[in-house]
Design a protein around this motif. Structure first.
Motif, PDB file in Angstrom:
ATOM      1  N   THR A  59      33.994  39.697  36.376  1.00 24.55           N
ATOM      2  CA  THR A  59      34.802  39.225  37.509  1.00 24.55           C
ATOM      3  C   THR A  59      35.718  38.106  37.024  1.00 24.55           C
ATOM      4  OG1 THR A  59      32.933  39.703  38.964  1.00 24.55           O
ATOM      5  CG2 THR A  59      34.699  38.351  39.869  1.00 24.55           C
ATOM      6  N   THR A  60      36.970  38.175  37.393  1.00 28.52           N
ATOM      7  CA  THR A  60      37.934  37.204  36.889  1.00 28.52           C
ATOM      8  C   THR A  60      38.070  36.027  37.842  1.00 28.52           C
ATOM      9  OG1 THR A  60      39.758  38.301  38.009  1.00 28.52           O
ATOM     10  CG2 THR A  60      39.256  39.035  35.777  1.00 28.52           C
ATOM     11  N   ARG A  61      38.604  34.946  37.291  1.00 31.43           N
ATOM     12  CA  ARG A  61      38.899  33.766  38.093  1.00 31.43           C
ATOM     13  C   ARG A  61      39.903  34.116  39.217  1.00 31.43           C
ATOM     14  NH1 ARG A  61      39.163  28.006  37.346  1.00 31.43           N
ATOM     15  NH2 ARG A  61      37.959  28.274  35.434  1.00 31.43           N
ATOM     16  N   ALA A  95      39.642  33.428  43.133  1.00 34.27           N
ATOM     17  CA  ALA A  95      40.713  32.742  43.879  1.00 34.27           C
ATOM     18  C   ALA A  95      41.095  33.553  45.111  1.00 34.27           C
ATOM     19  CB  ALA A  95      41.922  32.514  42.973  1.00 34.27           C
ATOM     20  N   ARG A  96      41.110  34.878  44.988  1.00 33.97           N
ATOM     21  CA  ARG A  96      41.429  35.701  46.158  1.00 33.97           C
ATOM     22  C   ARG A  96      40.347  35.560  47.227  1.00 33.97           C
ATOM     23  NH1 ARG A  96      43.181  39.426  42.374  1.00 33.97           N
ATOM     24  NH2 ARG A  96      41.449  40.822  42.710  1.00 33.97           N
ATOM     25  N   MET A  97      39.070  35.452  46.788  1.00 33.22           N
ATOM     26  CA  MET A  97      37.985  35.223  47.768  1.00 33.22           C
ATOM     27  C   MET A  97      38.199  33.901  48.503  1.00 33.22           C
ATOM     28  SD  MET A  97      34.595  36.291  45.587  1.00 33.22           S
ATOM     29  CE  MET A  97      34.600  37.759  44.557  1.00 33.22           C
ATOM     30  N   CYS A  98      38.636  32.887  47.753  1.00 35.48           N
ATOM     31  CA  CYS A  98      38.878  31.577  48.366  1.00 35.48           C
ATOM     32  C   CYS A  98      39.986  31.671  49.395  1.00 35.48           C
ATOM     33  CB  CYS A  98      39.256  30.553  47.303  1.00 35.48           C
ATOM     34  SG  CYS A  98      37.905  30.158  46.199  1.00 35.48           S
ATOM     35  N   GLU A  99      41.068  32.332  49.025  1.00 28.76           N
ATOM     36  CA  GLU A  99      42.225  32.429  49.925  1.00 28.76           C
ATOM     37  C   GLU A  99      41.878  33.244  51.166  1.00 28.76           C
ATOM     38  OE1 GLU A  99      45.352  31.104  49.398  1.00 28.76           O
ATOM     39  OE2 GLU A  99      44.921  30.248  47.427  1.00 28.76           O
ATOM     40  N   ALA A 100      41.037  34.276  50.973  1.00 29.37           N
ATOM     41  CA  ALA A 100      40.746  35.181  52.076  1.00 29.37           C
ATOM     42  C   ALA A 100      39.666  34.651  53.007  1.00 29.37           C
ATOM     43  CB  ALA A 100      40.325  36.547  51.532  1.00 29.37           C
ATOM     44  N   LEU A 101      38.701  33.922  52.451  1.00 31.07           N
ATOM     45  CA  LEU A 101      37.527  33.594  53.269  1.00 31.07           C
ATOM     46  C   LEU A 101      36.981  32.188  53.063  1.00 31.07           C
ATOM     47  CD1 LEU A 101      35.294  34.906  55.184  1.00 31.07           C
ATOM     48  CD2 LEU A 101      33.933  35.109  53.117  1.00 31.07           C
ATOM     49  N   LEU A 153      35.124  42.373  53.273  1.00 31.34           N
ATOM     50  CA  LEU A 153      36.543  42.210  52.917  1.00 31.34           C
ATOM     51  C   LEU A 153      36.920  43.018  51.673  1.00 31.34           C
ATOM     52  CD1 LEU A 153      36.965  38.379  53.545  1.00 31.34           C
ATOM     53  CD2 LEU A 153      38.115  40.208  54.788  1.00 31.34           C
ATOM     54  N   GLY A 154      35.948  43.716  51.107  1.00 30.00           N
ATOM     55  CA  GLY A 154      36.262  44.584  49.980  1.00 30.00           C
ATOM     56  C   GLY A 154      35.989  43.986  48.615  1.00 30.00           C
ATOM     57  N   PHE A 155      35.384  42.797  48.576  1.00 25.74           N
ATOM     58  CA  PHE A 155      35.022  42.214  47.280  1.00 25.74           C
ATOM     59  C   PHE A 155      33.667  42.766  46.879  1.00 25.74           C
ATOM     60  CE2 PHE A 155      37.852  38.992  49.171  1.00 25.74           C
ATOM     61  CZ  PHE A 155      38.794  38.901  48.156  1.00 25.74           C
ATOM     62  N   SER A 156      33.666  43.656  45.910  1.00 28.31           N
ATOM     63  CA  SER A 156      32.400  44.224  45.470  1.00 28.31           C
ATOM     64  C   SER A 156      31.840  43.364  44.340  1.00 28.31           C
ATOM     65  CB  SER A 156      32.620  45.662  45.000  1.00 28.31           C
ATOM     66  OG  SER A 156      33.586  45.665  43.982  1.00 28.31           O
ATOM     67  N   GLY A 157      30.591  43.564  44.039  1.00 27.16           N
ATOM     68  CA  GLY A 157      30.012  42.871  42.893  1.00 27.16           C
ATOM     69  C   GLY A 157      29.589  41.447  43.176  1.00 27.16           C
ATOM     70  N   VAL A 158      29.495  41.072  44.445  1.00 25.75           N
ATOM     71  CA  VAL A 158      28.980  39.745  44.780  1.00 25.75           C
ATOM     72  C   VAL A 158      27.494  39.925  45.099  1.00 25.75           C
ATOM     73  CG1 VAL A 158      29.177  37.745  46.272  1.00 25.75           C
ATOM     74  CG2 VAL A 158      31.223  39.060  45.691  1.00 25.75           C
ATOM     75  N   ALA A 159      26.653  39.562  44.141  1.00 26.95           N
ATOM     76  CA  ALA A 159      25.229  39.838  44.267  1.00 26.95           C
ATOM     77  C   ALA A 159      24.509  38.791  45.103  1.00 26.95           C
ATOM     78  CB  ALA A 159      24.594  39.917  42.887  1.00 26.95           C
ATOM     79  N   GLY A 160      25.033  37.585  45.114  1.00 25.43           N
ATOM     80  CA  GLY A 160      24.352  36.547  45.874  1.00 25.43           C
ATOM     81  C   GLY A 160      25.267  35.360  46.081  1.00 25.43           C
ATOM     82  N   VAL A 161      25.041  34.657  47.175  1.00 25.17           N
ATOM     83  CA  VAL A 161      25.834  33.469  47.489  1.00 25.17           C
ATOM     84  C   VAL A 161      24.883  32.395  48.007  1.00 25.17           C
ATOM     85  CG1 VAL A 161      27.699  32.520  48.907  1.00 25.17           C
ATOM     86  CG2 VAL A 161      27.826  34.885  48.128  1.00 25.17           C
ATOM     87  N   ARG A 162      25.046  31.177  47.474  1.00 25.50           N
ATOM     88  CA  ARG A 162      24.301  30.036  48.005  1.00 25.50           C
ATOM     89  C   ARG A 162      25.335  29.001  48.406  1.00 25.50           C
ATOM     90  NH1 ARG A 162      18.940  30.771  48.779  1.00 25.50           N
ATOM     91  NH2 ARG A 162      18.307  28.706  48.087  1.00 25.50           N
ATOM     92  N   GLN A 163      25.171  28.441  49.592  1.00 29.14           N
ATOM     93  CA  GLN A 163      26.140  27.437  50.032  1.00 29.14           C
ATOM     94  C   GLN A 163      25.459  26.078  50.157  1.00 29.14           C
ATOM     95  OE1 GLN A 163      28.908  28.573  53.042  1.00 29.14           O
ATOM     96  NE2 GLN A 163      29.458  26.468  53.525  1.00 29.14           N
ATOM     97  N   GLY A 164      26.167  25.067  49.720  1.00 32.10           N
ATOM     98  CA  GLY A 164      25.643  23.708  49.813  1.00 32.10           C
ATOM     99  C   GLY A 164      26.727  22.726  50.200  1.00 32.10           C
ATOM    100  N   LYS A 165      26.402  21.459  50.045  1.00 24.37           N
ATOM    101  CA  LYS A 165      27.322  20.393  50.429  1.00 24.37           C
ATOM    102  C   LYS A 165      27.741  19.615  49.201  1.00 24.37           C
ATOM    103  CE  LYS A 165      24.170  18.446  52.975  1.00 24.37           C
ATOM    104  NZ  LYS A 165      23.422  17.528  53.869  1.00 24.37           N
ATOM    105  N   VAL A 166      28.947  19.092  49.229  1.00 22.98           N
ATOM    106  CA  VAL A 166      29.362  18.152  48.199  1.00 22.98           C
ATOM    107  C   VAL A 166      29.864  16.896  48.904  1.00 22.98           C
ATOM    108  CG1 VAL A 166      31.616  19.273  47.983  1.00 22.98           C
ATOM    109  CG2 VAL A 166      30.808  17.812  46.176  1.00 22.98           C
TER     110      VAL A 166
END
Lengths: 76, 76
Positions: free
Chosen positions: A50-52, A56-62, B28-41
């Protein structure tokens, strides 16, 4: 592979959440905290290759509202 | 001086917010996202000479719930 996206409010955008933290730290006796900004961090577990640009497109979209937020991407 | 504190849910603690992001990225069509963790900065603007120990005390007292969250401190 992993990517870490940090989303912060742009400079100049009011951050009431950060301001509340600053106030609470003062109330707890922590002096010398001049300012606090709070944002989000999103850790993505991605398919190999997966490329940067795709992140970046994920960031812009969601992940970020680019009208009021800026984002940083770290690939690891 | 600045410090940046990153607060993430500990491994094993369910992260419904991250799961919602993962699901939305898939929709949204982004495949290959196996997991997401969200936190705070949390970016702190501190008086000169503030130590990492003092920032750790802020984390323990207010910024993180150490039962379910871990934190990292970067001093800059």
């Amino acid at each position: 592979m992993k990517a870490r996206v940090t989303v912060m409010l742009r400079d100049g955008v009011l951050d009431p959440q950060g301001e509340a933290v600053r106030h609470a730290l003062g109330a707890l006796g922590f002096s010398g905290v001049a300012g606090v900004r709070q944002g989000k961090v999103i850790e993505l577990d991605l398919a190999e290759g997966t490329t940067r640009d795709e992140v970046a497109r994920m960031c812009e979209a969601l992940l970020a509202n680019t009208v009021i937020e800026r984002y940083e991407i770290e690939m690891a």
